[in-house]
Design a protein around this motif. Structure first.
Motif, PDB file in Angstrom:
ATOM      1  N   THR A   1       0.830  -1.204   0.000  1.00 23.81           N
ATOM      2  CA  THR A   1       0.000   0.000   0.000  1.00 23.81           C
ATOM      3  C   THR A   1       0.869   1.261   0.000  1.00 23.81           C
ATOM      4  O   THR A   1       0.563   2.234  -0.686  1.00 23.81           O
ATOM      5  N   ASP A   2       1.954   1.241   0.746  1.00 31.45           N
ATOM      6  CA  ASP A   2       2.865   2.402   0.744  1.00 31.45           C
ATOM      7  C   ASP A   2       3.477   2.601  -0.638  1.00 31.45           C
ATOM      8  O   ASP A   2       3.591   3.747  -1.120  1.00 31.45           O
TER       9      ASP A   2
ATOM     10  N   LYS B   1       1.597   6.539  -7.129  1.00 33.57           N
ATOM     11  CA  LYS B   1       0.472   7.345  -7.621  1.00 33.57           C
ATOM     12  C   LYS B   1       0.651   8.836  -7.286  1.00 33.57           C
ATOM     13  O   LYS B   1       0.214   9.699  -8.034  1.00 33.57           O
ATOM     14  N   GLU B   2       1.292   9.123  -6.155  1.00 31.70           N
ATOM     15  CA  GLU B   2       1.584  10.525  -5.823  1.00 31.70           C
ATOM     16  C   GLU B   2       2.582  11.110  -6.814  1.00 31.70           C
ATOM     17  O   GLU B   2       2.462  12.261  -7.238  1.00 31.70           O
TER      18      GLU B   2
ATOM     19  N   PHE C   1       2.237   1.604  -3.613  1.00 36.00           N
ATOM     20  CA  PHE C   1       1.222   2.066  -4.564  1.00 36.00           C
ATOM     21  C   PHE C   1       0.923   3.554  -4.356  1.00 36.00           C
ATOM     22  O   PHE C   1       0.817   4.319  -5.327  1.00 36.00           O
ATOM     23  N   LYS C   2       0.772   3.972  -3.095  1.00 38.65           N
ATOM     24  CA  LYS C   2       0.493   5.386  -2.813  1.00 38.65           C
ATOM     25  C   LYS C   2       1.625   6.282  -3.303  1.00 38.65           C
ATOM     26  O   LYS C   2       1.387   7.341  -3.900  1.00 38.65           O
ATOM     27  N   GLN C   3       2.855   5.848  -3.058  1.00 33.16           N
ATOM     28  CA  GLN C   3       4.005   6.656  -3.461  1.00 33.16           C
ATOM     29  C   GLN C   3       4.075   6.788  -4.976  1.00 33.16           C
ATOM     30  O   GLN C   3       4.308   7.884  -5.512  1.00 33.16           O
TER      31      GLN C   3
ATOM     32  N   PRO D   1       0.364  10.497 -11.122  1.00 32.42           N
ATOM     33  CA  PRO D   1      -1.077  10.288 -10.949  1.00 32.42           C
ATOM     34  C   PRO D   1      -1.757   9.574 -12.107  1.00 32.42           C
ATOM     35  O   PRO D   1      -2.791   8.927 -11.911  1.00 32.42           O
TER      36      PRO D   1
ATOM     37  N   GLU E   1      -7.658   1.048  -2.532  1.00 33.57           N
ATOM     38  CA  GLU E   1      -7.665   2.401  -1.975  1.00 33.57           C
ATOM     39  C   GLU E   1      -6.297   3.066  -2.110  1.00 33.57           C
ATOM     40  O   GLU E   1      -6.198   4.286  -2.244  1.00 33.57           O
ATOM     41  N   ALA E   2      -5.230   2.244  -2.117  1.00 32.71           N
ATOM     42  CA  ALA E   2      -3.867   2.776  -2.236  1.00 32.71           C
ATOM     43  C   ALA E   2      -3.464   3.058  -3.685  1.00 32.71           C
ATOM     44  O   ALA E   2      -2.430   3.693  -3.916  1.00 32.71           O
ATOM     45  N   GLY E   3      -4.268   2.567  -4.653  1.00 32.41           N
ATOM     46  CA  GLY E   3      -3.959   2.873  -6.051  1.00 32.41           C
ATOM     47  C   GLY E   3      -3.956   1.709  -7.010  1.00 32.41           C
ATOM     48  O   GLY E   3      -3.711   1.901  -8.209  1.00 32.41           O
TER      49      GLY E   3
END
Length: 374
Positions: A121-122, A128-129, A124-126, A132, A164-166
């Motif tokens: 999750t970390d 996508k940040e 995927f979030k990174q 995008p 939810e994380a991407g």
């Protein structure tokens, strides 16, 4: 049973049984299978175009404790060649992917004993940040099952957190053959066939688009191949009506070069071009509720894959800017964006770039082609 009657029922989108599929495999001629599957393709994909994609397979890690007998890619924990991909490597590879016209990473790795839900999750979030617009087509049912076991939570909870994380879609990785007799022989450390299917059921409940696969031509029986197709079809029939479910089915023959299956058990890839074409046609016939059938040019080469486009396949998959796992077992074939379009057009079809949801994409105005240097 009668071949003509079975093929006529197939044209009516009947669900043929496992036994009926096996009968067609043994008794129907290649031209008859090709004709029937091609007619079904025309109905299911009436635009007549052959779709393709630009993406890149990047491995999160090569550490794996599943010990699959057909995989040359993995390394055991602590091996001197083991790695976890760092963020700078991702950035370099993503920016190169965009330069080549791609929009997606296919992220896969292994059953790393120390990488749980937070790691993914970390990550995927990174990503996508940072990017995008990047699509993440990532992991697969065995990895989801592995993370669920590490965390002692359900498949759907793992998938919900990852979505939810991407996470945008779930590949059909690790299906091989779903029968557990086969899985005990070739991939004992992975989830069983029922769990693979259950992970996909959970993905479909969350409306995560997914694909399904089959790696055949090793230790399975013909009956087990068709059992696999029937089980995939059943899961597709259970999905909520307005959800994506399996967007595509991709069968490919086992690649044997340097694998333990070949070294220890003497199992080699004896799938001929004719058999692969027949299996593509039979996949279209047996899976009337899955719209897209993909020909695996990576494993069978350009010419056989082109014939498959007249045998029920409507998709040529991705040019795969990078691919390490199947290639490590001997798959030598490569395409550039221009090369894959030319191959489709040589087969008599119009090519159409797509995304993972099988929505059409415009070819980027500025598209640099990678150099294939092997």
């Amino acid at each position: 049973m009668n071949t003509a009657d079975l093929l006529q029922r197939a044209l009516q989108f009947d669900f043929l049984s496992q036994e009926e599929g096996v009968y067609l495999y043994h008794h129907a001629s290649t031209p008859d299978l090709m004709y029937t599957a091609n007619e079904l393709r025309k109905i299911q994909v009436p635009h007549g175009k052959v779709t393709w994609q630009i993406d890149r397979n990047v491995n999160t890690t090569n550490v794996c404790i599943a010990n699959c007998k057909f995989c040359n890619f993995f390394r055991r924990p602590g091996h001197e060649d083991s790695y976890i991909t760092d963020i700078e490597t991702y950035k370099r590879k993503i920016e190169e992917t965009f330069k080549y016209g791609g929009d997606q990473l296919l992220l896969q790795g292994g059953h790393h004993p120390d990488l749980g839900l937070a790691f993914y999750t970390d990550l995927f979030k990174q990503l996508k940040e940072l990017y995008p617009t990047l699509k993440l087509h990532s992991l697969g049912p065995p990895e989801i099952a592995h993370v669920a076991k590490l965390e002692n939570i359900s498949h759907i909870d793992v998938l919900r957190a990852m979505k939810e994380a991407g996470l945008d879609s779930l590949p059909g990785a690790g299906a091989e053959i779903l029968n557990d007799r086969v899985r005990r022989l070739i991939s004992k450390g992975k989830c069983g066939g029922k769990e693979w299917l259950d992970v996909m059921r959970a993905a479909h409940q969350l409306n995560l688009p997914s694909s399904a696969t089959m790696m055949f031509g090793h230790v399975e029986t013909i009956e087990e191949r068709f059992e696999h197709l029937v089980w995939v079809r059943e899961v597709q029939s259970e999905k909520p009506e307005d959800h994506y479910g399996f967007t595509a089915f991709i069968p490919w023959p086992f690649q044997d070069d340097g694998t333990l299956l070949r070294k220890v058990r003497g199992i080699t890839n004896n799938v001929t071009g004719d058999e692969y074409i027949r299996m593509i046609a039979l996949c279209r016939i047996m899976l009337p509720n899955i719209k897209n059938i993909q020909a695996s040019w990576l494993t069978v080469g350009k010419q056989v894959a082109q014939i498959c486009l007249h045998a029920g396949a409507n998709d040529f998959g991705s040019i795969m800017i990078e691919e390490n796992v199947v290639s490590a077992a001997g798959a030598p074939h490569r395409f550039t964006a221009k090369g894959i379009q030319t191959a489709i057009e040589e087969a008599g079809f119009e090519s159409q770039l797509r995304n993972q949801k099988y929505e059409w994409r415009e070819l980027p105005a500025e598209l640099e082609e990678q150099v294939i240097d092997y």
